[in-house]
Write a protein that holds these residues in place. Sequence first.
Motif, PDB file in Angstrom:
ATOM      1  N   CYS A   1      48.280  -2.108 117.119  1.00 55.29           N
ATOM      2  CA  CYS A   1      49.732  -1.912 117.129  1.00 55.29           C
ATOM      3  C   CYS A   1      50.128  -0.784 118.077  1.00 55.29           C
ATOM      4  CB  CYS A   1      50.246  -1.606 115.717  1.00 55.29           C
ATOM      5  SG  CYS A   1      50.407  -3.063 114.669  1.00 55.29           S
ATOM      6  N   GLU A   2      49.373   0.294 118.055  1.00 53.18           N
ATOM      7  CA  GLU A   2      49.698   1.431 118.928  1.00 53.18           C
ATOM      8  C   GLU A   2      49.453   1.073 120.393  1.00 53.18           C
ATOM      9  OE1 GLU A   2      48.255   4.712 115.607  1.00 53.18           O
ATOM     10  OE2 GLU A   2      47.063   4.375 117.404  1.00 53.18           O
ATOM     11  N   ALA A   3      48.364   0.354 120.641  1.00 53.84           N
ATOM     12  CA  ALA A   3      48.044  -0.045 122.014  1.00 53.84           C
ATOM     13  C   ALA A   3      49.138  -0.947 122.572  1.00 53.84           C
ATOM     14  CB  ALA A   3      46.686  -0.748 122.057  1.00 53.84           C
ATOM     15  N   ILE A   4      49.673  -1.816 121.729  1.00 47.25           N
ATOM     16  CA  ILE A   4      50.763  -2.702 122.150  1.00 47.25           C
ATOM     17  C   ILE A   4      51.988  -1.867 122.517  1.00 47.25           C
ATOM     18  CG2 ILE A   4      52.461  -4.323 121.190  1.00 47.25           C
ATOM     19  CD1 ILE A   4      50.022  -5.708 119.782  1.00 47.25           C
ATOM     20  N   GLY A   5      52.295  -0.875 121.680  1.00 49.44           N
ATOM     21  CA  GLY A   5      53.434   0.005 121.955  1.00 49.44           C
ATOM     22  C   GLY A   5      53.241   0.788 123.240  1.00 49.44           C
ATOM     23  N   GLU A   6      52.057   1.346 123.422  1.00 46.09           N
ATOM     24  CA  GLU A   6      51.794   2.152 124.607  1.00 46.09           C
ATOM     25  C   GLU A   6      51.824   1.271 125.866  1.00 46.09           C
ATOM     26  OE1 GLU A   6      51.807   5.362 124.640  1.00 46.09           O
ATOM     27  OE2 GLU A   6      51.445   5.482 126.806  1.00 46.09           O
ATOM     28  N   ALA A   7      51.298   0.052 125.735  1.00 45.91           N
ATOM     29  CA  ALA A   7      51.289  -0.872 126.875  1.00 45.91           C
ATOM     30  C   ALA A   7      52.714  -1.168 127.322  1.00 45.91           C
ATOM     31  CB  ALA A   7      50.568  -2.165 126.501  1.00 45.91           C
ATOM     32  N   ALA A   8      53.612  -1.322 126.357  1.00 47.21           N
ATOM     33  CA  ALA A   8      55.014  -1.586 126.705  1.00 47.21           C
ATOM     34  C   ALA A   8      55.582  -0.419 127.506  1.00 47.21           C
ATOM     35  CB  ALA A   8      55.831  -1.816 125.433  1.00 47.21           C
ATOM     36  N   ILE A   9      55.267   0.786 127.062  1.00 48.02           N
ATOM     37  CA  ILE A   9      55.768   1.971 127.773  1.00 48.02           C
ATOM     38  C   ILE A   9      55.176   2.026 129.181  1.00 48.02           C
ATOM     39  CG2 ILE A   9      55.608   4.500 127.802  1.00 48.02           C
ATOM     40  CD1 ILE A   9      56.154   4.289 124.729  1.00 48.02           C
ATOM     41  N   LYS A  10      53.883   1.718 129.293  1.00 44.28           N
ATOM     42  CA  LYS A  10      53.235   1.701 130.605  1.00 44.28           C
ATOM     43  C   LYS A  10      53.879   0.648 131.506  1.00 44.28           C
ATOM     44  CE  LYS A  10      49.603   4.643 130.164  1.00 44.28           C
ATOM     45  NZ  LYS A  10      50.151   5.457 129.066  1.00 44.28           N
ATOM     46  N   ALA A  11      54.399  -0.425 130.891  1.00 47.36           N
ATOM     47  CA  ALA A  11      55.036  -1.492 131.677  1.00 47.36           C
ATOM     48  C   ALA A  11      56.485  -1.144 132.006  1.00 47.36           C
ATOM     49  CB  ALA A  11      54.965  -2.814 130.917  1.00 47.36           C
ATOM     50  N   GLY A  12      56.902   0.047 131.640  1.00 47.61           N
ATOM     51  CA  GLY A  12      58.252   0.470 131.992  1.00 47.61           C
ATOM     52  C   GLY A  12      59.318   0.074 130.994  1.00 47.61           C
TER      53      GLY A  12
END
Lengths: 261, 362, 192
Positions: free
Chosen positions: B9-20
């Motif tokens: 769940c956290e990785a999904i959230g962080e990935a979204a942030i990395k994707a802008g």
Amino acid sequence: MAETVVFARPQALAPVPTHYCPGCTHGVIHRLVAEVVDELGLAHRTVGIAPVGCSVLAYNYFSTDFQEAAHGRAPAVATGVKRARPDLIVFAYQGDGDLASIGMAEIVHCANRGEKITVVFVNNAIYGMTGGQMAPTTLPGQVTTTCPLGRDVSQVGYPIRVAELLATLRTPAFVARAAVHTPLHAVTAKEMLRRAFRYQAEGTCFSLVEVLSTCPTNWGMPPVEATEWVEKNMVPYYPLGVFKTPDGLDRAPRPAPATEG
Amino acid sequence: MAKKLMKGCEAIGEAAIKAGCKLFFGYPITPQNEIPEYMAHRLPQVGGTFVQAESEVAASNMIYGAAGSGERVFTSSSSPGISLMQEGISYIAGSELPVVIVNIMRAGPGLGGILPSQSDYFQATKGGGHGDYRLLVLAPWSVQEAADLMQDAFDLADYYRNPVMVLGDGLIGQMMEPVEFKAERTPCKPLPPKAWVATGCSGDRPTNIINSLFLDPEVLERHNQKLKAKYDLMVRDEVRCASYGTDRPYEVLVVAYGTVARVCSTALDDLREDGVGAALFRPITLFPFPYAELRAAAENARAVLVVELSTGQMIEDVRLALEGSRPIHFLGRQGGMLISPEAVSERVSAISAGLPEEVRHG
Amino acid sequence: MQNDLIIAGFGGQGVLLIGKMLAYAGMADGKEVSWLPSYGPEMRGGTCNCTVVIADRPVGSPVVERPRVAMVMNLPSLEKYEGMVKPGGLLLVNTSLISRDVQRSDLRVVKVPANEIANRLGNPRAANMVALGAYLGATRAVSLAAVEGLVRETFAGKAKVIDSNLAALQEGYALGEREAADGKAVSQEVGA
């Protein structure tokens, strides 16, 4: 020597342990509802509607028939039951996320139609079952997992006072707020629940009792401290009392008389 | 960037942030609460905005609104919440807006339970909401892949102007694994400027209207066909799949997606030690489904075994792919019960030893 | 080569934490790891467990039905997991809270009076560290140094807590090493 029973489990309460956390007051509220249903002699024709949230398993804890509702929709389900069988006593048991967030439309319209049902609205200012997220009733500055810096009213508004909000509706109803954090408060809460169920049994009106409750687990404090927290933080924001009675009087503010220039 | 141990769940959230992505709208539901909680904590740090909606119906319409302004936005939920979001999703597809939706599936129907499941395959791949539309559906099998696909999801959504769903289960959401985010990431699709956004018009162009209402049937039909052409492009260009153990001879081909495929891969290792030849085929995109690739992989096998955490949903696409060319077996668990490597090995061994195909109805 | 284990106990015994520490340490050692917690209605106040896999190549199933090792911190966990451990596998038993004997004879058993040792070291909450140390001593799944580093990180700023947790870890490690080397820990191998 003859024994006198002075204290027993209400018949409407199932003889099972609940899953509630230590210090949670759902158990007290369940008991008060069950006592009222028993004392009014309604158990045999009572149908409960269970919500989604900590009290999702309420259907296991009462010995009355129950229907489980989708999140927030208990008043709609209750409407269906009551309209199909007006002779039944129908009560919805809902938490603050269920009733005041996702189910706000259902509760407002149910009250406004004047459905002859009873809603027991348990307000503990947080989402319990999902692990402590912000609720519509979370107090200003209160920390939850989705407002980690405290509820910021400039971003998410102020906590909703459900009893006051519903009391503004023109349709006659009984709307009250009680608490159960001390024995004396619990006695008053029971009195209000009794009035609520009696109004329904007499076919008078929609009735809702908001009950302030505790959540030691997600508030992150021991049970005794949690009861003090209710008194110190919740009661000042959520005043206790009766907000609306079914006397049919319209208490809407009148326009101020025009002043002569 | 160094590897970090993260919950799915956290990785999904962080990935979204990395994707802008700077916007999240959602509503609490188990087992994905760590996503909104992560965003509530993380978005303010990057100048983003987190809003806890009053319901999933509202959340799906909030992402509709945000996407119409051209900003990257996502929401996450779990099965019953995703059902409530179907209104917004249908409007988003009809209005051709890019959004990313994460479904961490739990067992249903109705309130069901909160444990892992794959019983929303039909909902995700065959419609979900009303109308003639498709979601592009990505199914990760590890936390790393969830993070990678999540970033690709934003590119794919922008490129196709279509909702993209990342479909995981409770296991992917709750488990922790090492994750690495690339310091410099190239988008997986070219990203044209968003000329269609409704952000105010000063008269230098016609006004932009985000809309899915077409009262003239001829116009709506043209719109439907335009959407269909887009889905055809996805089918042509976006199919993703993986296989495991197909480089050696195999008798049985196991087909599974998501974490279930992980379980199957362990079973295949065990079987290999016992001298049973079996391989794994894993769809990564569930729409578009890798029909041709699956058919090719099955040609080397005597029989196919579909493994799912449902009573059998993806199996219908496997049947379409194989067109009766191979016997198809099914192994499923429901209700939040998990499939163990041992259960898979046992079934594969039985099939290898000549277990006849079970007649399935429906 | 794969190490997998299930760690189980009451909520509040810190079983999820030591599982995470193992996964972190494995990652620091350059291994592939996964950590999978139990979640569900039992999450508050009931039993909880996590599955940790540490391997030389990418982890296949994060779900392990027949673990090579089980670490049981209370009686309900022994009841649940004793039967699941692979024949010849290892069972670490917290004898402070479990009085009954292990019934299977095809397992290696390491008995760890985790709470007693933690109490003696002056930090009753470090029983989980004693058990973690014993696991490391018995299996060398990851290096003690890596876990010691994590203890310092986890409790950064609390010198006393760090010291007592390190002492618990080291005492557990010595016990695990001793028991594993000792004939009694290795009872009967598979099929013997």
